[in-house]
Design a protein around this motif. Structure first.
Motif: not given
Length: 157
Positions: A14-42
Motif C-alpha cells: 500500500g505504501e509503495l503504490v501510494s507514493r507519488e509517481g506512476k505505478k504499473s499494473h504489472d509491478m503491482i501484480v509482482v508485489m502481490f505474487k511476492m507477498w503470496l510467496v513470502s507467506k508460504g504459497v508455493l
C-alpha cells in the motif's frame, strides 16, 4: 529479491503504490505474487496472467488438489478505477467478480489496486474490505492470511 520478499507486507505494498509517481499494473501484480510467496504459497501454485477457461485473471492461487482458492484482479491505480467509489466497485463486481465466480468457481475473488483491497466469497459477498492498505496492521494481515492462504496450506510439507 529474497530480502525484499521477507519484508513485504500488505501495508508495504500500500505504501509503495501510494507514493507519488506512476505505478504499473504489472509491478503491482509482482508485489502481490511476492507477498503470496513470502507467506508460504508455493510458486507453482501461483498462476500469473495465464488464460484459464478463456479468461485472463492477473493471479490465480491453486490449492493442493488443483482447486482454485483465489482469483486476483489488479485494477490500475487510476482515479477513474478508484475502488473506493461505489459505482466503480459495483461495475467491477458485475463485470469481473461474477464472471470469475461463474467460470472459475474459486473460493475467493480479490479486487485490488494496491491501495484498496476487497475480498469476495464464492457467493459474491464482500467478506473483507480495506480502503487503505497503508493502514493494515499485523492483526488484519493475519486475518487475511487465515482467509486466503491457510486453506491452501493444509497438507503442505
Amino acid at each position: 529479491m529474497v530480502s525484499i520478499m521477507n519484508g513485504i507486507s500488505l501495508k508495504k505494498i500500500g505504501e509503495l503504490v501510494s507514493r507519488e509517481g506512476k505505478k504499473s499494473h504489472d509491478m503491482i501484480v509482482v508485489m502481490f505474487k511476492m507477498w503470496l510467496v513470502s507467506k508460504g504459497v508455493l510458486e507453482e501454485k501461483i498462476k500469473v496472467q495465464e488464460e484459464i477457461l478463456e479468461v485472463l485473471p492477473d493471479i490465480v492461487v491453486l490449492c493442493n488438489d488443483k482447486k482454485i482458492e483465489s482469483v486476483w484482479e489488479i485494477i490500475e491505480p487510476e482515479e477513474e478505477w478508484n475502488l473506493r467509489k461505489e459505482e466503480v466497485k459495483k461495475k467491477l463486481e458485475r463485470l469481473v467478480v461474477r464472471t470469475y465466480l461463474y467460470l472459475l468457481k474459486p473460493s475467493h475473488v480479490i479486487l485490488t489496486d494496491g491501495r484498496s483491497f476487497i475480498v469476495y466469497d464464492s457467493n459474491s459477498s464482500i467478506v473483507m474490505e480495506i480502503n487503505d492498505l497503508c493502514s493494515v496492521n499485523d492483526s488484519i494481515e493475519k486475518k487475511i492470511e487465515e482467509l486466503l492462504i491457510k486453506p491452501c496450506m493444509i497438507g503442505k510439507h
